[in-house]
Write a protein that holds these residues in place. Sequence first.
Motif, PDB file in Angstrom:
ATOM      1  N   ALA A  40       0.834  -1.206   0.000  1.00  0.00           N
ATOM      2  CA  ALA A  40       0.000   0.000   0.000  1.00  0.00           C
ATOM      3  C   ALA A  40       0.868   1.254   0.000  1.00  0.00           C
ATOM      4  O   ALA A  40       0.570   2.230  -0.698  1.00  0.00           O
ATOM      5  N   TRP A  41       1.944   1.222   0.785  1.00  0.00           N
ATOM      6  CA  TRP A  41       2.868   2.361   0.775  1.00  0.00           C
ATOM      7  C   TRP A  41       3.456   2.563  -0.619  1.00  0.00           C
ATOM      8  O   TRP A  41       3.580   3.691  -1.093  1.00  0.00           O
ATOM      9  N   GLY A  42       3.815   1.479  -1.297  1.00  0.00           N
ATOM     10  CA  GLY A  42       4.376   1.569  -2.641  1.00  0.00           C
ATOM     11  C   GLY A  42       3.444   2.278  -3.605  1.00  0.00           C
ATOM     12  O   GLY A  42       3.890   3.008  -4.490  1.00  0.00           O
ATOM     13  N   GLU A  43       2.141   2.095  -3.418  1.00  0.00           N
ATOM     14  CA  GLU A  43       1.165   2.755  -4.280  1.00  0.00           C
ATOM     15  C   GLU A  43       1.125   4.256  -4.049  1.00  0.00           C
ATOM     16  O   GLU A  43       0.849   5.020  -4.962  1.00  0.00           O
ATOM     17  N   GLU A  44       1.386   4.695  -2.828  1.00  0.00           N
ATOM     18  CA  GLU A  44       1.333   6.126  -2.542  1.00  0.00           C
ATOM     19  C   GLU A  44       2.710   6.798  -2.580  1.00  0.00           C
ATOM     20  O   GLU A  44       2.801   8.020  -2.516  1.00  0.00           O
ATOM     21  N   ALA A  45       3.780   6.046  -2.724  1.00  0.00           N
ATOM     22  CA  ALA A  45       5.138   6.589  -2.625  1.00  0.00           C
ATOM     23  C   ALA A  45       5.449   7.645  -3.683  1.00  0.00           C
ATOM     24  O   ALA A  45       6.126   8.627  -3.388  1.00  0.00           O
ATOM     25  N   ALA A  46       4.970   7.463  -4.893  1.00  0.00           N
ATOM     26  CA  ALA A  46       5.250   8.453  -5.939  1.00  0.00           C
ATOM     27  C   ALA A  46       4.634   9.799  -5.566  1.00  0.00           C
ATOM     28  O   ALA A  46       5.253  10.849  -5.747  1.00  0.00           O
ATOM     29  N   MET A  47       3.435   9.775  -5.012  1.00  0.00           N
ATOM     30  CA  MET A  47       2.775  10.997  -4.583  1.00  0.00           C
ATOM     31  C   MET A  47       3.541  11.642  -3.428  1.00  0.00           C
ATOM     32  O   MET A  47       3.701  12.857  -3.378  1.00  0.00           O
ATOM     33  N   ILE A  48       4.065  10.834  -2.522  1.00  0.00           N
ATOM     34  CA  ILE A  48       4.839  11.346  -1.390  1.00  0.00           C
ATOM     35  C   ILE A  48       6.085  12.066  -1.905  1.00  0.00           C
ATOM     36  O   ILE A  48       6.387  13.179  -1.474  1.00  0.00           O
ATOM     37  N   GLN A  49       6.801  11.449  -2.826  1.00  0.00           N
ATOM     38  CA  GLN A  49       8.008  12.060  -3.391  1.00  0.00           C
ATOM     39  C   GLN A  49       7.663  13.375  -4.081  1.00  0.00           C
ATOM     40  O   GLN A  49       8.364  14.374  -3.936  1.00  0.00           O
ATOM     41  N   GLN A  50       6.588  13.375  -4.842  1.00  0.00           N
ATOM     42  CA  GLN A  50       6.177  14.579  -5.564  1.00  0.00           C
ATOM     43  C   GLN A  50       5.877  15.711  -4.582  1.00  0.00           C
ATOM     44  O   GLN A  50       6.323  16.835  -4.772  1.00  0.00           O
ATOM     45  N   LYS A  51       5.144  15.428  -3.524  1.00  0.00           N
ATOM     46  CA  LYS A  51       4.818  16.457  -2.532  1.00  0.00           C
ATOM     47  C   LYS A  51       6.073  16.946  -1.815  1.00  0.00           C
ATOM     48  O   LYS A  51       6.211  18.125  -1.535  1.00  0.00           O
ATOM     49  N   TYR A  52       6.990  16.052  -1.518  1.00  0.00           N
ATOM     50  CA  TYR A  52       8.195  16.420  -0.788  1.00  0.00           C
ATOM     51  C   TYR A  52       9.046  17.389  -1.597  1.00  0.00           C
ATOM     52  O   TYR A  52       9.557  18.364  -1.070  1.00  0.00           O
TER      53      TYR A  52
END
Length: 146
Positions: A120-132
Motif C-alpha cells: 500500500a505504501w508503494g502505491e502512494e510513494a510516488a505521490m509522497i516524493q512529488q509532494k516532498y
Amino acid sequence: MDVKQMTAPCGLPCWACAYHKDNITDELAQQTAAGIGLAVEEVPCDGCRSERGCSFENALTDCTGCATKNCVEEKELHNCSECNEFPCEYLMPVVDMADRAPHNTKLYNLSRIKLIGIEAWGEEAAMIQQKYFMGKFAYGKDPELL
C-alpha cells in the motif's frame, strides 16, 4: 515492479531515486562522477537490494557500506520498520543536500510501511516524493489545498 525488492532497508523507494538507472540523466551522472570520483558508468544505481547494491555505498563510506543496510541485514529484517529499536540514530534526517536528496522522508516512509504495509505504501510513494520535492507545507493545513 517488485515494491519490496525496490524499497531500500531505510525506506527509500529506489524506483523514485534520481540516481536509479531508469531515472538518471547523463548530466547528473557526469556531475556526480566528477564530484565523488566514480567512473560515469558506475553512477547509475540498480537499487540498494540489487546484486551490485547502491552505487554510493562504498564510494561515500570508505568501503564500509551503508550502516543502515548493514544493520538491517545483520538483524535479518527487510527494513527498519520491522526493528524493535525503530526509529534509531541510523535514520536521523540529513541536512546536507536536503533540498535534493529524499533522505528526510525515511522516517515517514517507514512509519507508513509499518502502518499500512509495504504494498500500500508503494502505491502512494510516488505521490509522497512529488509532494516532498514540489509541494508546499504549512502546519495545520491540508497540503492538497496549498
